[in-house]
Design a protein around this motif. Structure first.
Motif, PDB file in Angstrom:
ATOM      1  N   GLY A  90      -9.358  18.810  -1.589  1.00  0.00           N
ATOM      2  CA  GLY A  90      -8.733  17.900  -1.110  1.00  0.00           C
ATOM      3  C   GLY A  90      -9.341  17.359   0.156  1.00  0.00           C
ATOM      4  N   VAL A  91     -10.467  16.812   0.739  1.00  0.00           N
ATOM      5  CA  VAL A  91     -11.331  16.053   1.130  1.00  0.00           C
ATOM      6  C   VAL A  91     -10.867  14.771   0.240  1.00  0.00           C
ATOM      7  N   ILE A  92     -11.186  14.831  -0.868  1.00  0.00           N
ATOM      8  CA  ILE A  92     -10.137  13.251  -0.987  1.00  0.00           C
ATOM      9  C   ILE A  92      -8.788  12.962  -1.446  1.00  0.00           C
ATOM     10  N   VAL A  93      -8.021  14.261  -1.240  1.00  0.00           N
ATOM     11  CA  VAL A  93      -6.473  13.984  -1.019  1.00  0.00           C
ATOM     12  C   VAL A  93      -6.302  13.535   0.815  1.00  0.00           C
ATOM     13  N   GLY A  94      -6.564  14.666   1.192  1.00  0.00           N
ATOM     14  CA  GLY A  94      -6.871  14.553   2.420  1.00  0.00           C
ATOM     15  C   GLY A  94      -7.169  13.231   3.222  1.00  0.00           C
ATOM     16  N   LEU A  95      -8.145  12.800   3.010  1.00  0.00           N
ATOM     17  CA  LEU A  95      -8.709  12.098   3.886  1.00  0.00           C
ATOM     18  C   LEU A  95      -7.710  10.949   4.393  1.00  0.00           C
ATOM     19  N   PRO A  96      -7.393   9.967   3.536  1.00  0.00           N
ATOM     20  CA  PRO A  96      -6.651   9.014   3.228  1.00  0.00           C
ATOM     21  C   PRO A  96      -5.424   9.724   3.748  1.00  0.00           C
ATOM     22  N   VAL A  97      -4.663  11.108   3.286  1.00  0.00           N
ATOM     23  CA  VAL A  97      -3.160  11.012   3.011  1.00  0.00           C
ATOM     24  C   VAL A  97      -2.725  11.390   4.294  1.00  0.00           C
ATOM     25  N   LEU A  98      -3.582  12.090   4.472  1.00  0.00           N
ATOM     26  CA  LEU A  98      -3.478  12.934   6.521  1.00  0.00           C
ATOM     27  C   LEU A  98      -3.014  11.755   7.676  1.00  0.00           C
ATOM     28  N   ARG A  99      -2.749  10.450   7.574  1.00  0.00           N
ATOM     29  CA  ARG A  99      -2.703   9.512   7.903  1.00  0.00           C
ATOM     30  C   ARG A  99      -1.092   9.144   7.841  1.00  0.00           C
ATOM     31  N   LEU A 100      -1.009   9.475   6.621  1.00  0.00           N
ATOM     32  CA  LEU A 100       0.997   9.574   6.527  1.00  0.00           C
ATOM     33  C   LEU A 100       1.983  10.946   7.459  1.00  0.00           C
ATOM     34  N   ARG A 101       2.643  10.620   7.498  1.00  0.00           N
ATOM     35  CA  ARG A 101       3.795  11.954   8.012  1.00  0.00           C
ATOM     36  C   ARG A 101       4.624  11.949   7.473  1.00  0.00           C
ATOM     37  N   GLY A 102       5.144  13.605   7.532  1.00  0.00           N
ATOM     38  CA  GLY A 102       6.237  14.042   7.007  1.00  0.00           C
ATOM     39  C   GLY A 102       6.985  13.503   5.764  1.00  0.00           C
ATOM     40  N   ASP A 103       7.371  12.527   5.366  1.00  0.00           N
ATOM     41  CA  ASP A 103       7.642  13.080   3.426  1.00  0.00           C
ATOM     42  C   ASP A 103       7.257  11.952   2.545  1.00  0.00           C
ATOM     43  N   TYR A 104       6.668  11.100   4.009  1.00  0.00           N
ATOM     44  CA  TYR A 104       5.613  10.742   3.147  1.00  0.00           C
ATOM     45  C   TYR A 104       4.417  11.575   2.349  1.00  0.00           C
ATOM     46  N   LEU A 105       4.194  11.879   3.881  1.00  0.00           N
ATOM     47  CA  LEU A 105       2.558  12.692   3.285  1.00  0.00           C
ATOM     48  C   LEU A 105       2.674  13.948   1.555  1.00  0.00           C
ATOM     49  N   ALA A 106       4.377  14.746   2.066  1.00  0.00           N
ATOM     50  CA  ALA A 106       4.819  15.390   1.240  1.00  0.00           C
ATOM     51  C   ALA A 106       4.587  14.169  -0.743  1.00  0.00           C
TER      52      ALA A 106
END
Lengths: 363, 292
Positions: A119-135
């Motif tokens: 979760g940390v590995i995925v979340g740290l970079p990815v949570l900067r993205l929004r909406g559908d891109y995060l999906a």
């Protein structure tokens, strides 16, 4: 006056949480009595642990999708991490820890930690993205985890754990056993998962999620969902709270995965693919975004439904997935139809008012 | 020579991804929805062509045209029945409906045509052999790349110059304003689905000509990858889908050839993640600043 109001609101939230605990406990007791009376068919009995796992998956995904408001399409990836690390731990500790419940607990803890790390590995970079891109990125991560586990060979012998990406490279001593065999997945797993463990995991999940939502952090998370920009301007640390919700959700999925993996004698990585993530998302959406009780009920019913005897009868057997798809489309159409909404207005109003209070108490 | 061969295979696969990605990107650009059923429309197109040429003995060209017609109708029916009532609904509801449609198509295909894989006969056979047989290019590859280029050119002209294309661009910019200017938003969206589905039929036939196993789930993984390609190039942008598709195809083939066959999918998705982290709107996508 305000103090009284606050106290009443708080009580509503607590009562709401306790109703959820009560539902789970009562269901468990009834099932235990029925099991004691031998009144449950074998096919249903074999579904009890998976149902528990899917309930935990649905509640934890609800934390990301319903409460944090970010769409995740890779929840099964965390389940996969938990399942395979749980299997490795359980097999490795077979001779060290004799008691099965303790070994299951350790396996689930390690599964949870691995899920959390993922979760940390995925979340740290990815949570900067929004909406559908995060999906999309969560979908991609789910596929990557599946792919990597499919080429992973893990074995154990006297010297400890061995890992390789090719079967030939996995050199084990005489007494060594291969735990994960690449595309064949984990084979020869001792089944130590139990319904009671699943029940306890659900209670723990409810405890964690409900208390998180009712806490200061939970209010911050809810405010991010409702209006990120306003929340940010109030000084809420977006990354911190997003990551908090995301990682808690991944940790719970990892624990559920460990339980799931230890319920079968063999598990393949392709079991935890995009379709599984979607299935859990369907439970969350049909149960109602943000509603924990809804997730529990939807996950339980929808996991059980295809296993029910009337669905397994010969005339319906071939059509059950087709039926499932049609029902899913019809439910989505009906629940978003303004005319039908008004017709069921009285019912939904009741739901809405109770939801509002839940939300109000959390803020 | 093997390097050149890999480049050619990569471009061919990338062209297929690009054609599929066009369908995704157009629908996303206008309806702002992730159409997860698109991959399954590909599968339906391939099956229609398979039975038209195999069982009814039609000419391959007629088979492709029939597949396009069937998929166009299918796309419009899906849009009308399942997506149109959800115009005002939250995007998650539309997403779940799209998944429901995807399951519906897969399971219907399984009931109608069976789960057993079918061997697809390529629409054209044979190939070119140059440099004394060191470099082999099949006619399917040439056809795939050529169709991709033609589709790109036609579509760019259609969207850039035509009246309908202008309406599409207007809808993707602002639906409400487009409606006030007298554009029929509903029929424009319907048209977009029709074009996307017709492209899906072509992609299905080309894909199954190059990789001739046809199953009810044939469309799902290429669908996801093509979608990745659309995001890679910047979703909503037509040239982006083309560039994204080609790059993705080349990355996949090179990963297969030089790193690991089993990990090629993981590498493709990793490339996507890296691109999105560096440029969150994709390679050619435009950044839309958030207004408060």
């Amino acid at each position: 006056m305000t103090a009284m109001k606050q106290a009443r609101r708080l009580r509503k939230a607590t009562v709401n949480s306790f109703i959820n605990y009560a539902i789970v406990i009562v269901a468990f007791i009834i099932l235990q009595i029925l099991l004691g009376q031998d009144m449950i068919s074998n096919s249903i009995q074999s579904m009890l642990v998976p149902v528990c796992c899917y309930i935990v998956m649905a509640v934890s995904l609800n934390l990301t999708v319903g409460i944090l408001g970010e769409l995740s399409l890779g929840h099964a990836g965390f389940m996969s991490l938990g399942a395979f690390s749980g299997i490795i731990v359980s097999t490795a500790l077979k001779d060290v820890v004799e008691a099965e419940p303790l070994r299951l607990l350790l396996a689930m803890l390690v599964g949870a930690v691995m899920g959390g790390i993922g979760g940390v590995i995925v979340g740290l970079p990815v949570l900067r993205l929004r909406g559908d891109y995060l999906a999309i990125v969560t979908l991609a991560f789910g596929e990557i985890i599946k792919n990597v586990i499919m080429v992973l060979y893990v074995g154990i012998d006297g010297d400890g754990l061995h890992m390789a990406t090719k079967e030939a490279n996995l050199t084990l001593a005489e007494d060594g056993i291969a735990i994960i065999k690449g595309p064949m997945g984990a084979v020869g797993v001792t089944k130590i998962a139990s319904f009671t463990a699943g029940f306890i995991l659900i209670l723990v999940t409810l405890f964690v999620v409900q208390n998180l939502v009712d806490s200061r952090a939970g209010r911050a998370i809810l405010s991010l969902r409702d209006n990120r920009i306003a929340a940010e301007s109030c000084g809420i640390n977006v990354t911190k709270y997003k990551l908090m919700a995301f990682v808690v959700s991944a940790v719970l999925a990892g624990a559920a995965g460990a339980l799931y993996g230890l319920n079968y004698s063999s598990t393949v990585a392709s079991k935890f693919d995009f379709n599984t993530s979607i299935l859990v998302l369907v439970y969350v959406v049909l149960g109602g975004l943000g509603s924990i009780r809804g997730s529990i009920i939807a996950a339980a019913i929808l996991t059980m439904l295809p296993e029910m005897s009337f669905m397994r009868s010969s005339s319906l057997k071939d059509y059950r997935m087709l039926l499932y798809a049609v029902i899913l489309i019809l439910v989505m159409l009906a629940s978003n139809n303004p005319v039908l909404r008004n017709a069921f207005g009285s019912v939904s109003k009741k739901f809405k008012s109770s939801k509002k209070q839940e939300g109000g108490a959390a803020q | 020579m093997s390097f050149l061969n890999n480049v050619i295979t990569g471009i061919s696969l990338g062209s297929i991804y690009a054609i599929i990605a066009l369908g995704y990107t157009m629908v996303y650009g206008i309806a702002k929805m992730l159409n997860f059923a698109h991959g399954d429309v590909i599968m339906v197109g391939a099956y229609v062509c398979f039975f038209a040429t195999g069982s009814f003995g039609l000419h391959p060209v007629a088979g492709v045209l029939l597949a396009m017609v069937v998929c166009t109708i299918l796309g419009m029916v899906i849009e009308g029945l399942a997506y149109k009532p959800l115009r005002q609904a939250p995007s998650l509801a539309v997403l779940i409906t799209a998944i429901g449609v995807s399951w519906f198509l897969q399971n219907s295909a399984q009931l109608l045509w069976g789960a057993a894989p079918k061997v697809f006969t390529p629409v054209v056979s044979g190939g070119l052999s140059i440099f004394g047989g060191q470099l082999n290019i099949s006619y399917v590859t040439i056809l795939t790349v050529a169709s991709c280029l033609v589709i790109m050119a036609v579509l760019s002209a259609f969207i850039g110059k035509g009246k309908m294309g202008k309406a599409m661009r207007a809808c993707s910019e602002d639906k409400g304003a487009a409606q006030l200017m007298g554009i029929n938003v509903n029929s424009t969206i319907s048209m977009t689905f029709a074009i996307g589905s017709a492209l899906a039929a072509i992609a299905g036939v080309l894909m199954c000509s190059a990789y001739p196993t046809l199953m009810p789930t044939t469309g799902s993984l290429p669908g996801i990858k093509a979608f990745t390609a659309a995001v890679f190039g910047g979703i909503g942008s037509v040239p982006g889908a083309f560039v994204g598709g080609l790059l993705l195809g080349i990355i996949e083939i090179f990963a297969k050839a030089y790193i690991s066959t089993d990990l090629s999918d993981a590498i493709v998705f990793l490339a996507l993640i890296i691109v999105l982290l560096v440029k969150p709107s994709g390679l050619l996508g435009k950044y839309v600043p958030e207004k408060v």
